[in-house]
Design a protein around this motif. Structure first.
Motif, PDB file in Angstrom:
ATOM      1  N   ARG A  64       3.944  18.395   5.812  1.00 55.06           N
ATOM      2  CA  ARG A  64       2.833  17.466   5.614  1.00 55.06           C
ATOM      3  C   ARG A  64       3.380  16.089   5.247  1.00 55.06           C
ATOM      4  O   ARG A  64       4.304  15.970   4.462  1.00 55.06           O
ATOM      5  N   LEU A  65       2.794  15.078   5.817  1.00 56.70           N
ATOM      6  CA  LEU A  65       3.152  13.699   5.535  1.00 56.70           C
ATOM      7  C   LEU A  65       2.371  13.260   4.303  1.00 56.70           C
ATOM      8  O   LEU A  65       1.150  13.332   4.285  1.00 56.70           O
ATOM      9  N   GLU A  66       3.083  12.841   3.280  1.00 54.56           N
ATOM     10  CA  GLU A  66       2.449  12.472   2.015  1.00 54.56           C
ATOM     11  C   GLU A  66       2.160  10.970   2.013  1.00 54.56           C
ATOM     12  O   GLU A  66       3.058  10.163   2.164  1.00 54.56           O
ATOM     13  N   GLY A  90      -0.088   0.502  -0.408  1.00 50.79           N
ATOM     14  CA  GLY A  90      -0.465  -0.044   0.895  1.00 50.79           C
ATOM     15  C   GLY A  90       0.675  -0.119   1.893  1.00 50.79           C
ATOM     16  O   GLY A  90       0.585   0.374   2.997  1.00 50.79           O
ATOM     17  N   PHE A  91       1.794  -0.747   1.494  1.00 55.93           N
ATOM     18  CA  PHE A  91       2.908  -0.880   2.425  1.00 55.93           C
ATOM     19  C   PHE A  91       3.540   0.472   2.711  1.00 55.93           C
ATOM     20  O   PHE A  91       3.911   0.759   3.849  1.00 55.93           O
ATOM     21  N   ALA A  92       3.663   1.310   1.686  1.00 58.52           N
ATOM     22  CA  ALA A  92       4.224   2.643   1.887  1.00 58.52           C
ATOM     23  C   ALA A  92       3.312   3.456   2.805  1.00 58.52           C
ATOM     24  O   ALA A  92       3.782   4.201   3.656  1.00 58.52           O
ATOM     25  N   SER A  93       2.002   3.310   2.629  1.00 58.39           N
ATOM     26  CA  SER A  93       1.058   4.013   3.497  1.00 58.39           C
ATOM     27  C   SER A  93       1.253   3.598   4.947  1.00 58.39           C
ATOM     28  O   SER A  93       1.247   4.426   5.853  1.00 58.39           O
ATOM     29  N   MET A  94       1.416   2.292   5.159  1.00 58.22           N
ATOM     30  CA  MET A  94       1.588   1.793   6.517  1.00 58.22           C
ATOM     31  C   MET A  94       2.880   2.336   7.112  1.00 58.22           C
ATOM     32  O   MET A  94       2.924   2.707   8.281  1.00 58.22           O
ATOM     33  N   ALA A  95       3.941   2.407   6.307  1.00 59.55           N
ATOM     34  CA  ALA A  95       5.208   2.945   6.802  1.00 59.55           C
ATOM     35  C   ALA A  95       5.064   4.413   7.175  1.00 59.55           C
ATOM     36  O   ALA A  95       5.572   4.850   8.216  1.00 59.55           O
ATOM     37  N   GLN A  96       4.367   5.188   6.354  1.00 57.42           N
ATOM     38  CA  GLN A  96       4.179   6.612   6.643  1.00 57.42           C
ATOM     39  C   GLN A  96       3.331   6.804   7.895  1.00 57.42           C
ATOM     40  O   GLN A  96       3.643   7.630   8.755  1.00 57.42           O
ATOM     41  N   LEU A 156       2.542   7.580  13.913  1.00 62.46           N
ATOM     42  CA  LEU A 156       2.079   6.993  15.167  1.00 62.46           C
ATOM     43  C   LEU A 156       3.231   6.738  16.130  1.00 62.46           C
ATOM     44  O   LEU A 156       3.053   6.783  17.340  1.00 62.46           O
ATOM     45  N   GLY A 157       4.411   6.465  15.584  1.00 60.50           N
ATOM     46  CA  GLY A 157       5.568   6.193  16.433  1.00 60.50           C
ATOM     47  C   GLY A 157       6.129   7.424  17.121  1.00 60.50           C
ATOM     48  O   GLY A 157       6.995   7.305  17.988  1.00 60.50           O
ATOM     49  N   MET A 158       5.656   8.591  16.751  1.00 60.46           N
ATOM     50  CA  MET A 158       6.180   9.825  17.319  1.00 60.46           C
ATOM     51  C   MET A 158       5.246  10.446  18.353  1.00 60.46           C
ATOM     52  O   MET A 158       5.330  11.640  18.642  1.00 60.46           O
ATOM     53  N   ALA A 159       4.366   9.653  18.922  1.00 53.21           N
ATOM     54  CA  ALA A 159       3.448  10.178  19.946  1.00 53.21           C
ATOM     55  C   ALA A 159       4.254  10.673  21.148  1.00 53.21           C
ATOM     56  O   ALA A 159       5.225  10.044  21.560  1.00 53.21           O
ATOM     57  N   ASP A 160       3.845  11.793  21.688  1.00 54.15           N
ATOM     58  CA  ASP A 160       4.503  12.345  22.872  1.00 54.15           C
ATOM     59  C   ASP A 160       4.274  11.396  24.049  1.00 54.15           C
ATOM     60  O   ASP A 160       3.123  11.045  24.334  1.00 54.15           O
TER      61      ASP A 160
END
Length: 127
Positions: A18-20, A26-32, A37-41
């Motif tokens: 699970r991604l925490e 805010g910035f940490a949320s955006m990074a997570q 989102l960057g791992m879309a197939d």
């Protein structure tokens, strides 16, 4: 805190797949969320999460965008009430950089939301 189920492996997913996402970072949320989102197939365009994870990610993106807009409103309110004769060129430059940074974050959130909506399952999220 939001925990989004994912098939990603790594430091960001220490909590049993699970991604925490902390509620107050805010910035940490955006990074997570950016990691997710960057791992879309590339072929299916599906994100590495289940339908509930898509809902959670969409809700977090909406919240981040609202935070950015609230920040810009707040900066505008402060500038509207400020006595400008006491502001130096450096002060105005700092305010300008702050506005640029908040606007850049809002742009990143908007782009992330667009990527989220390209997941073919996203129409299910809206139901």
């Amino acid at each position: 805190m939001t925990l989004i189920n994912t098939t990603l492996n790594g430091v960001a997913t220490r909590r049993g797949g699970r991604l925490e996402i902390p509620l107050d970072a805010g910035f940490a949320s955006m990074a997570q969320l950016g990691l997710l989102l960057g791992m879309a197939d590339p072929e299916t365009r599906q994100l590495p999460t289940d339908l509930q994870g898509l809902k959670d990610a969409a809700r977090r993106m909406d919240g981040l965008l609202e935070d950015c807009l609230d920040g810009l409103r707040g900066i505008g309110a402060v500038l509207g009430a400020a006595r400008t004769e006491g502001l130096t060129e450096n002060s105005l430059g700092g305010i300008g950089r702050l506005i640029e940074n908040v606007a850049a974050l809002a742009q990143a959130v908007s782009e992330g939301s667009g990527q989220l909506t390209r997941d073919p399952r996203f129409s299910e999220v809206l139901k």
